[in-house]
Design an enzyme around this catalytic site. Structure first.
Site, short mmCIF file in Angstrom:
data_model
loop_
_atom_site.label_atom_id
_atom_site.label_comp_id
_atom_site.label_asym_id
_atom_site.label_seq_id
_atom_site.Cartn_x
_atom_site.Cartn_y
_atom_site.Cartn_z
N ASP A 59 0.87 -1.18 0.02
CA ASP A 59 0.06 0.00 -0.06
C ASP A 59 1.07 1.34 0.00
OD1 ASP A 59 -1.94 -1.90 0.14
OD2 ASP A 59 -2.71 -1.09 2.22
N PHE A 104 2.37 1.98 -3.30
CA PHE A 104 1.33 2.60 -4.19
C PHE A 104 1.00 3.86 -3.75
CE2 PHE A 104 -3.03 3.49 -5.24
CZ PHE A 104 -3.27 2.93 -6.16
N LEU A 163 -9.15 8.83 3.86
CA LEU A 163 -8.26 9.67 4.72
C LEU A 163 -6.91 9.96 3.94
CD1 LEU A 163 -8.82 7.76 8.19
CD2 LEU A 163 -9.69 10.35 7.33
N GLU A 211 -7.43 6.28 17.55
CA GLU A 211 -8.29 5.09 17.38
C GLU A 211 -7.52 3.82 16.51
OE1 GLU A 211 -12.06 6.00 15.18
OE2 GLU A 211 -11.87 7.58 16.88
N LYS A 215 -7.55 1.83 13.13
CA LYS A 215 -7.65 1.64 11.72
C LYS A 215 -7.97 0.09 11.52
CE LYS A 215 -6.79 3.49 7.08
NZ LYS A 215 -7.42 2.44 6.54
N ASP A 266 -9.34 -2.94 9.17
CA ASP A 266 -9.11 -3.25 7.85
C ASP A 266 -10.30 -3.99 7.39
OD1 ASP A 266 -7.88 -3.27 5.37
OD2 ASP A 266 -6.26 -4.61 6.02
N ARG A 316 -19.71 2.27 0.85
CA ARG A 316 -19.15 3.42 0.38
C ARG A 316 -19.39 3.81 -0.96
NH1 ARG A 316 -13.55 5.63 1.60
NH2 ARG A 316 -12.37 4.05 0.49
N GLU A 374 -16.85 0.00 10.18
CA GLU A 374 -15.93 -0.95 9.26
C GLU A 374 -16.82 -2.29 9.37
OE1 GLU A 374 -13.94 0.92 7.89
OE2 GLU A 374 -12.39 -0.51 6.69
N TYR A 415 -17.04 4.11 14.42
CA TYR A 415 -16.19 5.01 14.75
C TYR A 415 -16.47 6.32 14.28
CZ TYR A 415 -14.56 3.63 10.05
OH TYR A 415 -14.57 3.20 8.91
N LYS A 453 -0.54 4.36 9.03
CA LYS A 453 -0.20 2.95 8.55
C LYS A 453 0.88 2.42 9.18
CE LYS A 453 -2.67 2.06 4.85
NZ LYS A 453 -3.54 1.38 4.08
N CYS A 476 0.05 -29.10 -18.92
CA CYS A 476 0.03 -29.89 -17.50
C CYS A 476 1.26 -30.46 -17.13
CB CYS A 476 -1.27 -30.73 -17.53
SG CYS A 476 -1.37 -31.63 -15.96
N CYS A 528 0.16 -34.46 -16.96
CA CYS A 528 -0.29 -35.27 -17.98
C CYS A 528 0.01 -34.74 -19.52
CB CYS A 528 -1.63 -35.50 -18.13
SG CYS A 528 -2.68 -34.13 -18.44
N CYS A 541 -6.12 -27.62 -16.47
CA CYS A 541 -5.88 -28.75 -17.40
C CYS A 541 -7.31 -29.34 -17.89
CB CYS A 541 -5.10 -29.74 -16.62
SG CYS A 541 -4.80 -31.39 -17.49
N CYS A 546 -5.93 -37.23 -17.06
CA CYS A 546 -4.90 -36.62 -16.20
C CYS A 546 -4.91 -37.35 -14.65
CB CYS A 546 -5.21 -34.88 -15.90
SG CYS A 546 -3.76 -34.22 -14.99
S1 IVH Z 1 -12.70 7.74 10.18
C1 IVH Z 1 -13.86 11.15 6.94
N1 IVH Z 1 -11.90 5.90 11.73
O1 IVH Z 1 -10.34 3.82 6.65
C2 IVH Z 1 -13.34 10.21 7.74
N2 IVH Z 1 -12.01 5.32 9.42
O2 IVH Z 1 -8.94 5.44 4.69
C3 IVH Z 1 -14.12 8.86 8.08
N3 IVH Z 1 -11.24 3.04 8.67
O3 IVH Z 1 -13.07 4.89 4.77
C4 IVH Z 1 -13.13 7.81 8.23
N4 IVH Z 1 -10.89 2.37 10.77
O4 IVH Z 1 -13.17 2.51 5.93
C5 IVH Z 1 -12.41 6.31 10.56
N5 IVH Z 1 -11.29 4.28 13.27
C6 IVH Z 1 -11.50 4.72 11.98
C7 IVH Z 1 -11.32 3.62 10.92
C8 IVH Z 1 -11.39 4.13 9.63
C9 IVH Z 1 -10.79 2.19 9.70
C10 IVH Z 1 -11.36 3.00 7.15
C11 IVH Z 1 -12.67 3.72 6.61
C12 IVH Z 1 -12.41 4.85 5.84
C13 IVH Z 1 -10.81 4.43 5.41
C14 IVH Z 1 -9.96 5.68 5.28
#
Ligand code: IVH
Length: 667
Positions: free
Chosen positions: A32, A35, A82, A111, A113, A115, A134, A171, A223, A310, A405, A408, A423, A429
């Site tokens: 990521d 990227f 974000l 807080e 994040k 996944d 979303r 999430e 959140y 991250k 393959c 075979c 295959c 096979c």
């Molecule tokens: S706040 C406008 N809080 O991360 C901000 N996002 O890259 C609203 N995510 O779209 C998001 N944990 O899907 C927020 N504690 C957290 C989060 C969180 C995961 C995800 C969420 C968001 C993406 C942003």
């Protein structure tokens, strides 16, 4: 084309490819972070040279998860993403910028994040009204029916101090344990595995059948509270209060007064998160005061009052020793990288999945290369890059996908629209043949008591070349083979005899038709009632069956179109195997459940609630609405009400699941 334009085009092309690898193939080949770096670079050049702007540039999109099967709904407040940061320095920059813009004291809430896949929940009058994905940020898919199966999301709020109308975002997550279970199931079925819990959660949420969603036990963490009349003036207090309404809001959120408070939180959770039951990939930092949030406002894509930090995915460097291509029972080819053993996140890695031909080509792999392996959100480690700098001259053989393959020799084929190679030599096979026999005899299929070594022996001896040959085995023949004693041979003969009574839906599963797992087999069996009807059925009529999409339908049609398969089915039929549903199960006339009283509760995967009700009544049983002292069994699906469960416990009523119920009928 000038130099700038060339650079912009090349970056866009790269990003589009990586975006595709990530979202479509679910098999990213770069991290990521890499990227984001590419994206940032492109953003900077586009900012400096606005004459090359393009509304379709990868910098202009948030990524979309819209699909045509769901109703699309406009978000009241757009769902933004974000900004990402990867270092303490970048976090400090965010902090200083915020201080400069606000020019007054402020607090940051830290807080985790999570996944997973983001969701917006709309509540009105204390009831869940809508759940929207979303989508493209402005519009999302209405997935309310699916979200309602998630136990941790309240359908009715507790207390009475909630605003009449508000949104809460969070999430949707698939816990690790559930992810492992699901992938194990898919592996047995030779279906493509989910790369990580995020993809699995997103895929599950887009299922057309809520019962399938319910069976996967998703979870949710919330959140972000939005609306006109929120109870408090800070993010932290709002979440604390929303928790009392019944929402699952993580209690690991902290308020931070200084950058050092933030860094302590980052360091602590970088290690501690590995013990959590769900995947996390960073920390989100938010300005606590809602007034200050409003003052800071938004850029086109993300809020100025929040940022994501991250965690670095754990990586290791090791050497690529060889690549093997494995053939499964349906002929699917899986490329596997064999690596010099290396320690990564506490386990020794010797192998990594290479997924498919596109991924291999994208990596430009040579035998002997030093490769980066990563185990970010995935259980299966993957190769994310090659250290071309340390490549010894001359480079080892380039890794290319095989065209024949390895078992075979047949030329491999690639089905249009699919990433995998197959295959095609289904009946010739050896690996596929043995794999199919192993599947046929397995416990959940025909339950014939022989293991893979025995299958291998019998195949090598020329006794079995397909599943129907199993029923030509006889005692004297087996005893002529080495290693067979009277007892084991008799045992096999007995279990072959018993397998003649195995119900049709399991026979159908045992045939090993690609994509036809246990649940699909059951559904098809009850929809068509016997194999003859299935052989005559059209693609369209398969697709009319609940939850059967084109991919499965086409696979079944192809299977029955094959002359060889029809012959095998004829032979199995002649051996006395069940080729039709035992209709007494559905049409009644049995007394098997005489005087037994049931209460049905929850969501089911194998049959609908109505079908279960009919089955109970037609077999002499009774169906009640509420649990009482006279209830014998509760037939419980997913999402059974906690009150009912409590009562069942108190009254000592036996709770059974659908498999147990169907077994009762089978007996
Ligand atoms: S706040 C406008 N809080 O991360 C901000 N996002 O890259 C609203 N995510 O779209 C998001 N944990 O899907 C927020 N504690 C957290 C989060 C969180 C995961 C995800 C969420 C968001 C993406 C942003």
């Amino acid at each position: 084309m000038n130099e700038i334009e060339t650079k912009i085009n090349s970056l866009r092309k790269k990003l589009i490819q990586h975006n595709y690898n990530y979202y479509v193939l679910a098999s990213p080949t770069i991290s990521d972070r890499e990227f984001d770096e590419l994206l940032k670079e492109l953003e900077q050049i586009e900012d400096a040279y606005p004459q090359y702007a393009d509304p379709c540039s990868p910098t202009r999109r948030v990524g979309s998860d819209l699909s045509k099967e769901f109703e699309q709904v406009e978000h009241t407040y757009p769902m933004l993403s974000l900004g990402n940061t990867y270092s303490e320095d970048e976090v400090r920059e965010f902090y200083n910028r915020t201080a400069r813009l606000l020019n007054e004291p402020f607090e940051i809430v830290a807080e985790l994040k999570y996944d997973g896949t983001s969701i917006s929940l709309i509540y009105e009058g204390g009831k869940l009204k809508r759940a929207i994905t979303r989508g493209d940020g402005a519009r999302g898919d209405d997935v309310t029916a699916n979200v309602k199966t998630i136990r941790s999301i309240p359908l009715q709020l507790m207390g009475d101090n909630y605003p009449d109308k508000f949104e809460i975002r969070g999430e949707i997550l698939l816990p690790w344990a559930e992810f492992d279970r699901l992938n194990k199931e898919r592996e047995d079925q030779e279906e493509p595995l989910f790369a990580n819990p995020r993809n699995a959660a997103a895929g599950t949420l887009k299922q057309q059948n809520p019962a399938v969603v319910a069976s996967r036990r998703l979870d949710a963490c919330l959140y972000y509270l939005l609306g006109e009349n929120l109870p408090a003036g800070t993010h932290y207090d709002n979440l604390r209060i929303a928790r009392t309404w019944g929402f699952k809001i993580p209690d690991v959120i902290r308020t931070c007064q200084t950058p050092d408070d933030i860094f302590d939180y980052l360091a602590y959770w970088d290690a501690e998160r590995k013990k959590l039951p769900v995947a996390t990939d960073g920390v989100v930092l938010k300005v606590n005061s809602l007034r200050q949030q409003r003052n800071l406002g938004f850029t086109a894509k993300s809020p100025r009052w929040a940022i994501a930090y991250k965690f670095q995915a754990e990586q290791a460097v090791t050497r690529l020793l060889s690549v093997t291509f494995q053939i499964g029972r349906t002929g699917a080819v899986t490329p596997v990288a064999n690596l010099e053993p290396v320690l990564l996140s506490g386990t020794t890695i010797k192998r990594a999945s290479l997924h498919n031909a596109d991924i291999i080509r994208g990596l430009d792999l040579h035998i002997g290369d030093y490769v980066y392996v990563e185990k970010g959100g995935e259980i299966i480690p993957k190769i994310v890059g090659v250290d071309t700098g340390s490549r010894t001259m001359p480079a080892g053989d380039e890794v290319s996908f095989i065209s024949n393959c390895p078992e075979c020799g047949s030329p491999l084929v690639r089905i249009e629209g699919e990433a995998a190679h197959y295959c095609p030599n289904e009946s010739g096979c050896p690996t596929q043949i043995k794999g199919r026999i192993e599947h046929f005899v397995s416990r959940r299929a025909m339950d014939i008591h022989i293991g893979p070594e025995t299958v291998e022996d019998l195949y090598n001896a020329g006794y079995i070349k397909n599943i129907a040959d199993l029923y030509t085995l006889d005692l004297p023949g087996l005893l002529r083979l080495e290693r067979w004693a009277e007892k084991s041979a008799q045992n096999l003969m007995d279990s072959l005899e018993e397998s003649r009574a195995v119900p049709f839906e399991r026979v159908l599963f045992a045939l090993g038709i690609r994509y036809v797992g246990e649940a699909v087999a059951k559904r098809l069996a009850y929809a068509f009632l016997n194999i003859g009807q299935m052989q005559e059925a059209t693609l369209e009529s398969f697709m009319q069956v609940n939850d059967i999409g084109e991919r499965i339908a086409q696979s079944v049609v192809n299977y029955f179109a094959e002359e060889n398969n029809r012959l095998i089915i004829e032979r199995l039929k002649a051996c006395g195997l069940q080729m039709a549903v035992d209709e007494t199960i559905l049409t009644g006339r049995s007394e098997r459940l005489k005087n037994i009283s049931f209460v049905i509760s929850g969501i089911f995967t194998r049959h609908s609630r109505d079908e279960y009700k009919a089955m109970i009544e037609q077999n002499g049983g009774k169906c009640g609405g509420s649990v009482s002292g006279r209830t014998d069994y509760i037939l419980a699906g997913d999402n059974m009400g906690p009150a009912k469960l409590e009562k069942a416990k108190k009254l000592n009523v036996k709770v059974i699941n659908e498999d147990e119920f169907l077994n009762m009928l089978d007996e």
